[in-house]
Structure formats: structure tokens, C-alpha cells
Motif scaffolding. Sequence first.
Motif, PDB file in Angstrom:
ATOM      1  N   VAL A 168      68.924  70.824   2.480  1.00 21.41           N
ATOM      2  CA  VAL A 168      69.189  70.225   3.786  1.00 21.41           C
ATOM      3  C   VAL A 168      67.875  69.957   4.516  1.00 21.41           C
ATOM      4  CG1 VAL A 168      70.259  70.618   6.032  1.00 21.41           C
ATOM      5  CG2 VAL A 168      71.469  71.248   3.966  1.00 21.41           C
ATOM      6  N   THR A 169      66.903  70.827   4.351  1.00 17.10           N
ATOM      7  CA  THR A 169      65.607  70.639   5.015  1.00 17.10           C
ATOM      8  C   THR A 169      64.932  69.366   4.535  1.00 17.10           C
ATOM      9  OG1 THR A 169      65.382  73.040   5.089  1.00 17.10           O
ATOM     10  CG2 THR A 169      63.432  71.759   5.562  1.00 17.10           C
ATOM     11  N   SER A 170      64.984  69.119   3.253  1.00 16.11           N
ATOM     12  CA  SER A 170      64.377  67.894   2.722  1.00 16.11           C
ATOM     13  C   SER A 170      65.081  66.647   3.237  1.00 16.11           C
ATOM     14  CB  SER A 170      64.405  67.912   1.200  1.00 16.11           C
ATOM     15  OG  SER A 170      63.628  68.964   0.711  1.00 16.11           O
ATOM     16  N   VAL A 171      66.388  66.702   3.338  1.00 16.72           N
ATOM     17  CA  VAL A 171      67.131  65.556   3.868  1.00 16.72           C
ATOM     18  C   VAL A 171      66.812  65.353   5.340  1.00 16.72           C
ATOM     19  CG1 VAL A 171      69.432  64.632   4.290  1.00 16.72           C
ATOM     20  CG2 VAL A 171      68.941  65.791   2.150  1.00 16.72           C
ATOM     21  N   GLN A 172      66.679  66.431   6.094  1.00 13.87           N
ATOM     22  CA  GLN A 172      66.293  66.313   7.501  1.00 13.87           C
ATOM     23  C   GLN A 172      64.909  65.686   7.625  1.00 13.87           C
ATOM     24  OE1 GLN A 172      66.685  70.331   8.913  1.00 13.87           O
ATOM     25  NE2 GLN A 172      68.713  69.964   9.750  1.00 13.87           N
ATOM     26  N   LEU A 173      64.035  66.007   6.691  1.00 17.67           N
ATOM     27  CA  LEU A 173      62.705  65.413   6.674  1.00 17.67           C
ATOM     28  C   LEU A 173      62.796  63.898   6.526  1.00 17.67           C
ATOM     29  CD1 LEU A 173      59.633  65.937   6.560  1.00 17.67           C
ATOM     30  CD2 LEU A 173      59.876  66.130   4.099  1.00 17.67           C
ATOM     31  N   LEU A 174      63.643  63.453   5.610  1.00 19.03           N
ATOM     32  CA  LEU A 174      63.856  62.014   5.456  1.00 19.03           C
ATOM     33  C   LEU A 174      64.454  61.407   6.716  1.00 19.03           C
ATOM     34  CD1 LEU A 174      65.338  61.877   1.850  1.00 19.03           C
ATOM     35  CD2 LEU A 174      63.106  61.031   2.574  1.00 19.03           C
ATOM     36  N   ASP A 175      65.420  62.085   7.306  1.00 16.43           N
ATOM     37  CA  ASP A 175      66.064  61.590   8.526  1.00 16.43           C
ATOM     38  C   ASP A 175      65.068  61.453   9.673  1.00 16.43           C
ATOM     39  OD1 ASP A 175      68.623  60.877   8.014  1.00 16.43           O
ATOM     40  OD2 ASP A 175      69.519  62.793   8.574  1.00 16.43           O
ATOM     41  N   CYS A 176      64.195  62.434   9.837  1.00 13.84           N
ATOM     42  CA  CYS A 176      63.219  62.389  10.928  1.00 13.84           C
ATOM     43  C   CYS A 176      62.217  61.258  10.745  1.00 13.84           C
ATOM     44  CB  CYS A 176      62.456  63.713  11.024  1.00 13.84           C
ATOM     45  SG  CYS A 176      63.437  65.065  11.664  1.00 13.84           S
ATOM     46  N   PHE A 177      61.928  60.926   9.520  1.00 17.72           N
ATOM     47  CA  PHE A 177      60.935  59.887   9.256  1.00 17.72           C
ATOM     48  C   PHE A 177      61.511  58.488   9.450  1.00 17.72           C
ATOM     49  CE2 PHE A 177      57.866  57.553   6.553  1.00 17.72           C
ATOM     50  CZ  PHE A 177      56.725  57.916   7.251  1.00 17.72           C
ATOM     51  N   VAL A 178      62.817  58.384   9.582  1.00 19.92           N
ATOM     52  CA  VAL A 178      63.464  57.082   9.758  1.00 19.92           C
ATOM     53  C   VAL A 178      63.060  56.436  11.082  1.00 19.92           C
ATOM     54  CG1 VAL A 178      65.706  55.994  10.173  1.00 19.92           C
ATOM     55  CG2 VAL A 178      65.406  57.526   8.248  1.00 19.92           C
ATOM     56  N   VAL A 179      62.976  57.198  12.156  1.00 17.48           N
ATOM     57  CA  VAL A 179      62.693  56.635  13.482  1.00 17.48           C
ATOM     58  C   VAL A 179      61.343  55.912  13.517  1.00 17.48           C
ATOM     59  CG1 VAL A 179      62.357  57.179  15.921  1.00 17.48           C
ATOM     60  CG2 VAL A 179      64.209  58.259  14.653  1.00 17.48           C
ATOM     61  N   PRO A 180      60.252  56.533  13.074  1.00 15.75           N
ATOM     62  CA  PRO A 180      58.984  55.783  13.082  1.00 15.75           C
ATOM     63  C   PRO A 180      59.013  54.544  12.180  1.00 15.75           C
ATOM     64  CG  PRO A 180      58.571  58.127  12.779  1.00 15.75           C
ATOM     65  CD  PRO A 180      60.041  57.929  12.702  1.00 15.75           C
ATOM     66  N   VAL A 181      59.687  54.630  11.058  1.00 14.93           N
ATOM     67  CA  VAL A 181      59.749  53.482  10.150  1.00 14.93           C
ATOM     68  C   VAL A 181      60.534  52.337  10.781  1.00 14.93           C
ATOM     69  CG1 VAL A 181      60.656  52.691   7.930  1.00 14.93           C
ATOM     70  CG2 VAL A 181      59.436  54.853   8.067  1.00 14.93           C
ATOM     71  N   VAL A 182      61.640  52.647  11.447  1.00 14.89           N
ATOM     72  CA  VAL A 182      62.430  51.604  12.108  1.00 14.89           C
ATOM     73  C   VAL A 182      61.625  50.944  13.219  1.00 14.89           C
ATOM     74  CG1 VAL A 182      64.434  51.234  13.602  1.00 14.89           C
ATOM     75  CG2 VAL A 182      64.676  52.527  11.499  1.00 14.89           C
ATOM     76  N   LEU A 183      60.904  51.737  14.003  1.00 15.46           N
ATOM     77  CA  LEU A 183      60.082  51.148  15.054  1.00 15.46           C
ATOM     78  C   LEU A 183      58.995  50.264  14.464  1.00 15.46           C
ATOM     79  CD1 LEU A 183      61.552  53.085  17.037  1.00 15.46           C
ATOM     80  CD2 LEU A 183      59.355  53.299  18.166  1.00 15.46           C
ATOM     81  N   ALA A 184      58.368  50.701  13.384  1.00 14.36           N
ATOM     82  CA  ALA A 184      57.322  49.894  12.761  1.00 14.36           C
ATOM     83  C   ALA A 184      57.895  48.594  12.189  1.00 14.36           C
ATOM     84  CB  ALA A 184      56.625  50.699  11.663  1.00 14.36           C
ATOM     85  N   LEU A 185      59.042  48.672  11.525  1.00 19.91           N
ATOM     86  CA  LEU A 185      59.653  47.465  10.963  1.00 19.91           C
ATOM     87  C   LEU A 185      60.100  46.492  12.048  1.00 19.91           C
ATOM     88  CD1 LEU A 185      61.778  48.906   8.018  1.00 19.91           C
ATOM     89  CD2 LEU A 185      59.703  47.534   7.866  1.00 19.91           C
ATOM     90  N   SER A 186      60.685  47.005  13.124  1.00 17.81           N
ATOM     91  CA  SER A 186      61.117  46.096  14.190  1.00 17.81           C
ATOM     92  C   SER A 186      59.917  45.505  14.924  1.00 17.81           C
ATOM     93  CB  SER A 186      62.070  46.800  15.151  1.00 17.81           C
ATOM     94  OG  SER A 186      61.435  47.890  15.756  1.00 17.81           O
TER      95      SER A 186
END
Length: 116
Positions: free
Chosen positions: A63-81
Motif C-alpha cells: 500500500v505504501t508503494s501505491v500511495q507513493l505513485l498516487d502522491c506523484f500524480v499531482v505534480p505530473v498532472v500540473l506539469a502536463l497541463s
Amino acid sequence: MGTVSFINYVLLCLVYTTWMACRSGEGSLLKVVKARGPKYFLLAVVDVEANYLVLRAYQYTSVTSVQLLDCFVVPVVLALSWLFLKVRYKLVHVLGVGLCLLGVGCLVWANAPSVC
């Protein structure tokens, strides 16, 4: 688990498509689709694929590894947009991304095996 994501996408589609269909002028549904439709379609495909991969990750890792992926989504979405949609963010948004990256760092630190 895929059903939860599907319900979210259906609700988002119903609310925002209806809202934009009722607008007129530059923000109307047809003008937005004509002007930025291909970009939005590409980003939608990326978003759906990313959500699918996160759901699949729950089967193969902690679960910790999946949370790590989830947390990294926000910066990636901001960068892509920022890159593709030319969205300009305020300082509060950048600070929020910094907070997300701080959370990613904490998760990496908590998930790292002990060296001692």
C-alpha cells in the motif's frame, strides 16, 4: 475497483458536459471541443491509463508503494497541463505541489529498508 473509477468518469462527464452545453460564446461545448478537443482526448487517455495502472498496482505491491505513485500524480498532472494546455498556476498551486513532493519524500523515506 474499476467500477469506482468508471462511476467517477460518468459523473464528471454528465456534470461538465451539461454545464458546458448550456454555456454560450467562447466557453461553449462545441467551441472548446473544436479548439482543444484533441489535447483533451489525449490527456483523458493518459488519465484513464494511469488510473488503471494504479489499480493494478494494488495487486502486486504494498500500500505504501501505491500511495507513493498516487502522491506523484499531482505534480505530473500540473506539469502536463502546463505543457500541453498552457495553464498558468498561482503560487498556492506551486506550494501545493511542493507539499505533495514533500509527502512523496516522506513516503520514500518510510518505505526504504533500514540501512543499519
